[in-house]
Design a protein around this motif. Structure first.
Motif, PDB file in Angstrom:
ATOM      1  N   PHE A   1       4.524   9.861  -7.955  1.00  0.00           N
ATOM      2  CA  PHE A   1       5.363  10.153  -9.122  1.00  0.00           C
ATOM      3  C   PHE A   1       4.551  10.219 -10.409  1.00  0.00           C
ATOM      4  CE2 PHE A   1       8.722   8.694  -6.240  1.00  0.00           C
ATOM      5  CZ  PHE A   1       9.607   9.745  -6.393  1.00  0.00           C
ATOM      6  N   LEU A   2       3.466   9.466 -10.487  1.00  0.00           N
ATOM      7  CA  LEU A   2       2.636   9.461 -11.690  1.00  0.00           C
ATOM      8  C   LEU A   2       1.718  10.678 -11.796  1.00  0.00           C
ATOM      9  CD1 LEU A   2       1.585   5.715 -11.898  1.00  0.00           C
ATOM     10  CD2 LEU A   2       3.122   6.957 -13.444  1.00  0.00           C
ATOM     11  N   PHE A   3       1.298  11.235 -10.638  1.00  0.00           N
ATOM     12  CA  PHE A   3       0.298  12.306 -10.710  1.00  0.00           C
ATOM     13  C   PHE A   3       0.556  13.456  -9.734  1.00  0.00           C
ATOM     14  CE2 PHE A   3      -3.940  14.027  -9.542  1.00  0.00           C
ATOM     15  CZ  PHE A   3      -4.225  14.636 -10.747  1.00  0.00           C
ATOM     16  N   LEU A   4       0.467  13.199  -8.428  1.00  0.00           N
ATOM     17  CA  LEU A   4       0.548  14.285  -7.440  1.00  0.00           C
ATOM     18  C   LEU A   4       1.843  15.084  -7.515  1.00  0.00           C
ATOM     19  CD1 LEU A   4      -0.969  12.667  -4.214  1.00  0.00           C
ATOM     20  CD2 LEU A   4      -2.021  14.361  -5.722  1.00  0.00           C
ATOM     21  N   GLY A   5       2.952  14.436  -7.821  1.00  0.00           N
ATOM     22  CA  GLY A   5       4.252  15.104  -7.816  1.00  0.00           C
ATOM     23  C   GLY A   5       4.670  15.710  -9.134  1.00  0.00           C
TER      24      GLY A   5
ATOM     25  N   GLU B   1       0.828  -1.210   0.000  1.00  0.00           N
ATOM     26  CA  GLU B   1       0.000   0.000   0.000  1.00  0.00           C
ATOM     27  C   GLU B   1       0.863   1.262   0.000  1.00  0.00           C
ATOM     28  OE1 GLU B   1      -2.472   2.167   3.413  1.00  0.00           O
ATOM     29  OE2 GLU B   1      -3.246   0.165   2.946  1.00  0.00           O
ATOM     30  N   LYS B   2       1.888   1.296   0.842  1.00  0.00           N
ATOM     31  CA  LYS B   2       2.747   2.482   0.934  1.00  0.00           C
ATOM     32  C   LYS B   2       3.565   2.661  -0.348  1.00  0.00           C
ATOM     33  CE  LYS B   2       1.231   3.493   4.942  1.00  0.00           C
ATOM     34  NZ  LYS B   2       0.221   4.543   5.047  1.00  0.00           N
ATOM     35  N   ALA B   3       4.071   1.559  -0.900  1.00  0.00           N
ATOM     36  CA  ALA B   3       4.818   1.648  -2.158  1.00  0.00           C
ATOM     37  C   ALA B   3       3.910   2.170  -3.271  1.00  0.00           C
ATOM     38  CB  ALA B   3       5.398   0.287  -2.524  1.00  0.00           C
ATOM     39  N   PHE B   4       2.686   1.678  -3.319  1.00  0.00           N
ATOM     40  CA  PHE B   4       1.727   2.114  -4.330  1.00  0.00           C
ATOM     41  C   PHE B   4       1.409   3.599  -4.171  1.00  0.00           C
ATOM     42  CE2 PHE B   4      -2.600   2.682  -5.981  1.00  0.00           C
ATOM     43  CZ  PHE B   4      -2.417   2.227  -7.284  1.00  0.00           C
ATOM     44  N   GLN B   5       1.256   4.038  -2.941  1.00  0.00           N
ATOM     45  CA  GLN B   5       0.931   5.433  -2.659  1.00  0.00           C
ATOM     46  C   GLN B   5       2.016   6.370  -3.195  1.00  0.00           C
ATOM     47  OE1 GLN B   5       0.487   6.108   1.562  1.00  0.00           O
ATOM     48  NE2 GLN B   5      -0.593   8.038   1.270  1.00  0.00           N
ATOM     49  N   VAL B   6       3.275   6.039  -2.942  1.00  0.00           N
ATOM     50  CA  VAL B   6       4.375   6.896  -3.406  1.00  0.00           C
ATOM     51  C   VAL B   6       4.572   6.736  -4.918  1.00  0.00           C
ATOM     52  CG1 VAL B   6       6.834   7.408  -3.159  1.00  0.00           C
ATOM     53  CG2 VAL B   6       5.439   6.934  -1.132  1.00  0.00           C
ATOM     54  N   HIS B   7       4.389   5.528  -5.437  1.00  0.00           N
ATOM     55  CA  HIS B   7       4.472   5.293  -6.877  1.00  0.00           C
ATOM     56  C   HIS B   7       3.469   6.202  -7.595  1.00  0.00           C
ATOM     57  CE1 HIS B   7       4.243   2.913 -10.647  1.00  0.00           C
ATOM     58  NE2 HIS B   7       5.492   2.553 -10.337  1.00  0.00           N
ATOM     59  N   GLN B   8       2.254   6.296  -7.061  1.00  0.00           N
ATOM     60  CA  GLN B   8       1.225   7.158  -7.640  1.00  0.00           C
ATOM     61  C   GLN B   8       1.592   8.633  -7.520  1.00  0.00           C
ATOM     62  OE1 GLN B   8      -1.599   6.034  -9.422  1.00  0.00           O
ATOM     63  NE2 GLN B   8      -0.229   4.288  -9.302  1.00  0.00           N
TER      64      GLN B   8
END
Length: 161
Positions: A97-101, A88-95
């Motif tokens: 990089f894809l959108f929020l950041g 879950e945490k890896a997915f959250q940060v991965h996302q």
């Protein structure tokens, strides 16, 4: 590679996701679970060619500027008490990089060249498992170097026409 930019990015990820991410390969004690770790695994991956060199004059002083593009890789791993939370945490940060950041990354004049898949990085330690999932991110950045030229020739008359 700009270490200050990387530290700002880690701080922004924490601000946006609430997840603490620490620098890896240090002797500092680990924070309470869950948390993330980042390592700069490849600080400089040479780009093609030798870069572009341009000469210019500013205030009657000649300068030479070299501009190159290169890449660097940061590896992220996320630790928790169970495998589901690490995913879950890896997915959250991965996302992130894809959108929020995306806006933050663009403001820092870097680009994501490759965002790797989330992988199981769990290890077995003597009598228990250390649960972790992670991924790698490869960034493309630009480096500029400027030097003052000691002598320069403004014009040359070769004769003829």
């Amino acid at each position: 590679m700009n270490i200050a930019t990387i530290k700002e990015m880690i701080a922004q990820i924490k601000k946006d996701t609430g997840l603490q991410i620490i620098k890896g390969n240090t002797i500092n004690p680990a924070p309470p679970l869950p948390y993330g770790v980042y390592n700069i695994t490849s600080p400089y991956i040479k780009g093609r060619g030798q870069g572009a060199v341009v000469e210019y004059i500013e205030d009657d002083t000649a300068f030479q500027k070299r501009i190159e593009q290169y890449k660097y890789t940061i590896s992220f791993s996320f630790y928790a008490e169970d495998v589901e939370t690490t995913m879950e945490k890896a997915f959250q940060v991965h996302q992130w990089f894809l959108f929020l950041g995306q806006e933050f990354i663009e403001e820092k004049n870097i680009a994501i060249a490759m965002l790797g898949n989330i992988e199981d990085r769990t290890t077995f330690l003597v009598e228990h498992y250390e649960y972790k999932h992670g991924f790698d991110v490869q960034f493309r950045a630009t480096n500029e170097q400027i030097r003052q030229l000691s002598e320069f020739i403004e014009t040359i008359n070769l004769g003829g026409l």
